[in-house]
Design an enzyme around this catalytic site. Structure first.
Site, PDB file in Angstrom:
ATOM      1  N   ARG A  78      -6.605  -3.154   2.109  1.00 29.81           N
ATOM      2  CA  ARG A  78      -5.494  -2.322   2.560  1.00 29.81           C
ATOM      3  C   ARG A  78      -5.818  -1.546   3.831  1.00 29.81           C
ATOM      4  O   ARG A  78      -5.001  -1.356   4.690  1.00 29.81           O
ATOM      5  CB  ARG A  78      -5.157  -1.344   1.439  1.00 29.81           C
ATOM      6  CG  ARG A  78      -3.777  -1.372   0.964  1.00 29.81           C
ATOM      7  CD  ARG A  78      -2.747  -1.314   2.028  1.00 29.81           C
ATOM      8  NE  ARG A  78      -2.276   0.036   2.217  1.00 29.81           N
ATOM      9  CZ  ARG A  78      -1.530   0.422   3.227  1.00 29.81           C
ATOM     10  NH1 ARG A  78      -1.190  -0.423   4.148  1.00 29.81           N
ATOM     11  NH2 ARG A  78      -1.125   1.644   3.314  1.00 29.81           N
TER      12      ARG A  78
ATOM     13  N   ASP B  49      -8.942  -7.568   9.503  1.00 26.85           N
ATOM     14  CA  ASP B  49      -7.494  -7.508   9.774  1.00 26.85           C
ATOM     15  C   ASP B  49      -7.008  -6.069   9.723  1.00 26.85           C
ATOM     16  O   ASP B  49      -5.856  -5.792  10.012  1.00 26.85           O
ATOM     17  CB  ASP B  49      -6.718  -8.360   8.755  1.00 26.85           C
ATOM     18  CG  ASP B  49      -5.220  -8.384   9.064  1.00 26.85           C
ATOM     19  OD1 ASP B  49      -4.865  -8.511  10.256  1.00 26.85           O
ATOM     20  OD2 ASP B  49      -4.405  -8.239   8.128  1.00 26.85           O
TER      21      ASP B  49
ATOM     22  N   GLY C  95      -8.316  -8.516  -7.495  1.00 26.97           N
ATOM     23  CA  GLY C  95      -6.950  -8.217  -7.945  1.00 26.97           C
ATOM     24  C   GLY C  95      -6.050  -9.394  -7.604  1.00 26.97           C
ATOM     25  O   GLY C  95      -6.527 -10.520  -7.440  1.00 26.97           O
TER      26      GLY C  95
ATOM     27  N   GLY D 130       0.832  -1.204   0.000  1.00 23.11           N
ATOM     28  CA  GLY D 130       0.000   0.000   0.000  1.00 23.11           C
ATOM     29  C   GLY D 130       0.864   1.249   0.000  1.00 23.11           C
ATOM     30  O   GLY D 130       2.004   1.230   0.475  1.00 23.11           O
TER      31      GLY D 130
ATOM     32  N   HIS E 276      -3.716  -6.163  11.839  1.00 30.54           N
ATOM     33  CA  HIS E 276      -3.069  -5.909  10.539  1.00 30.54           C
ATOM     34  C   HIS E 276      -1.834  -6.799  10.341  1.00 30.54           C
ATOM     35  O   HIS E 276      -0.709  -6.304  10.228  1.00 30.54           O
ATOM     36  CB  HIS E 276      -2.688  -4.420  10.424  1.00 30.54           C
ATOM     37  CG  HIS E 276      -2.526  -3.966   8.994  1.00 30.54           C
ATOM     38  ND1 HIS E 276      -2.837  -2.700   8.576  1.00 30.54           N
ATOM     39  CD2 HIS E 276      -2.083  -4.613   7.894  1.00 30.54           C
ATOM     40  CE1 HIS E 276      -2.597  -2.582   7.283  1.00 30.54           C
ATOM     41  NE2 HIS E 276      -2.128  -3.743   6.848  1.00 30.54           N
ATOM     42  N   ILE E 277      -2.099  -8.118  10.294  1.00 24.87           N
ATOM     43  CA  ILE E 277      -0.987  -9.077  10.200  1.00 24.87           C
ATOM     44  C   ILE E 277      -1.033  -9.888   8.906  1.00 24.87           C
ATOM     45  O   ILE E 277      -0.458 -10.965   8.828  1.00 24.87           O
ATOM     46  CB  ILE E 277      -0.953 -10.027  11.429  1.00 24.87           C
ATOM     47  CG1 ILE E 277      -2.320 -10.702  11.643  1.00 24.87           C
ATOM     48  CG2 ILE E 277      -0.510  -9.285  12.680  1.00 24.87           C
ATOM     49  CD1 ILE E 277      -2.304 -11.817  12.687  1.00 24.87           C
ATOM     50  N   GLY E 278      -1.711  -9.339   7.896  1.00 25.10           N
ATOM     51  CA  GLY E 278      -1.859 -10.064   6.630  1.00 25.10           C
ATOM     52  C   GLY E 278      -0.563 -10.626   6.074  1.00 25.10           C
ATOM     53  O   GLY E 278      -0.500 -11.774   5.641  1.00 25.10           O
TER      54      GLY E 278
HETATM   55  C1  GLV Z   1      -0.213  -3.913   4.060  1.00 25.57           C
HETATM   56  O1  GLV Z   1      -1.229  -3.361   4.345  1.00 25.57           O
HETATM   57  C2  GLV Z   1       0.661  -3.450   3.022  1.00 25.57           C
HETATM   58  O2  GLV Z   1       0.316  -2.458   2.372  1.00 25.57           O
HETATM   59  O3  GLV Z   1       1.726  -4.035   2.810  1.00 25.57           O
END
Ligand code: GLV
Length: 354
Positions: free
Chosen positions: A270, A295, A188, A110, A319-321
């Site tokens: 995001r 997340d 995407g 992002g 936010h651990i994607g």
């Molecule tokens: C996660 O949100 C990234 O943008 O890498």
């Protein structure tokens, strides 16, 4: 190692009669380029920066974000900046850095934390980390979806608190993927990877929506449908779109009111700003939808007294994607290489063309 890295590059330039780069290397031996890294990052990335031997690297050596006032001081005169998605890089930071700044490399896919128009105006190049986090983020989405739909956090809590009195036919029932319809908002790279992983669970229909139909949707037998159709027909609604003026606040009262009361909502896109969290709270509280797994939130971190955290049917992750060891190491290497390429005016492995 640093000096020999530089020597190798110089020899390579002489061989290619690459005068522009030779000048740059001689400049850089006399006036070492300065780089600031805004956080402790995996050592694989630091090693690349140090071994290149063309820059003096200073790091905010902490897992916590650099305070704004320190950021403004530490960027002064830097040629390159390696930053995180939690650093707001705006005009003030760019002004504080001054005219030396030629490249910013963000350890994220992002880029909404960066003042893109200002970068363009100032001729600052931008590196980012697409693709390398697709698999990790898609896996996390599957984990969050299953955890939310099958109520894993509630079950774990019941075991710990003594609420598990017996096996009960009607206790802690949730929703399964087999025979279900999944709707993906934004098919995407990551949306497709999520769909590919969910299909083998026996998903019957895979719907998706977005600005245009995607040829790669064939790989998952994806049906391109209007948003309203997706919301009315899906048992699982997965948000995996970019944050744009069109998608900001898209998941609101009207959106949730079109979903099935048995549907599960998942957001691993995001940013939390795609969701109106007050409307989500309302939808979850009154049983307008069954459950939600997030997340990403707005703001991050979510304050611990936020109403969403009082709900048992809302599972929130920090936010651990992309948080696997190997993905974060790969992101660190890629962002280091992007930064170096920006400093040496070479092609970046992953440049966002501004
Ligand atoms: C996660 O949100 C990234 O943008 O890498």
């Amino acid at each position: 190692a640093g000096a020999s890295g530089l020597a190798r590059r110089v020899i390579e330039c002489i061989r290619r009669l690459d005068v522009a780069h030779l000048e740059l290397f001689f400049f850089s031996t006399k006036h070492t380029m300065k780089v600031f890294v805004t956080r402790r990052i995996p050592q694989e990335g630091m090693a690349i920066l140090k071994q290149a031997g063309i820059c003096e690297v200073s790091v905010w050596d902490s897992d916590e974000p650099v305070p704004r006032s320190d950021l403004l001081k530490r960027v002064e005169g830097v040629h390159g900046l390696l930053c995180m998605l939690s650093d707001r890089i705006d005009t003030e930071v760019l002004d504080a850095a001054g005219p030396n700044l030629k490249v910013i490399s963000t350890l994220s896919v992002g880029f909404d934390h960066l003042a893109i128009d200002e970068l363009r105006k100032r001729g600052i190049r931008l590196g980012y980390t697409p693709d390398v986090l697709t698999d990790a983020t898609a896996e996390l989405t599957v984990a969050l979806l299953l955890a939310t739909a099958r109520r894993l956090p509630e079950g774990i809590q019941e075991v710990k608190s003594g609420g598990w009195s017996s096996w009960k036919p009607l206790w802690l029932c949730g929703y399964g993927l087999s025979g279900s319809t999944v709707g993906v908002l934004g098919l995407g790279r990551i949306g497709l990877a999520i769909a590919q992983r969910l299909k083998p669970f026996g998903v019957k229909r895979l719907l998706y929506t977005g600005r245009h139909p995607k040829p790669h949707a064939q790989e998952v037998d994806g049906e391109y449908v209007p948003l309203d159709t997706l919301l009315c027909e899906s048992d699982f609604v997965v948000v995996s779109c970019a944050l744009t003026p069109d998608t900001c606040g898209l998941c609101d009262k009207a959106f949730f009111s079109k979903m099935k009361t048995t549907a599960v909502f998942i957001n691993t896109s995001r940013l939390g700003a795609v969701v109106n969290q007050d409307d989500l709270f309302e939808a979850l509280s009154i049983g307008q939808i069954a459950a939600a797994g997030l997340d990403v939130t707005s703001p991050e971190p979510l304050p611990t007294d936020h109403p969403l955290l009082t709900l048992t049917n809302c599972v929130i992750l920090p936010h651990i994607g992309s948080a696997t060891y190997s993905t974060r190491a790969t992101m660190a290497k890629l962002s280091a290489n992007n930064l170096l390429a920006g400093l040496t005016r070479d092609a970046m492995p992953s440049e966002l063309k501004l």
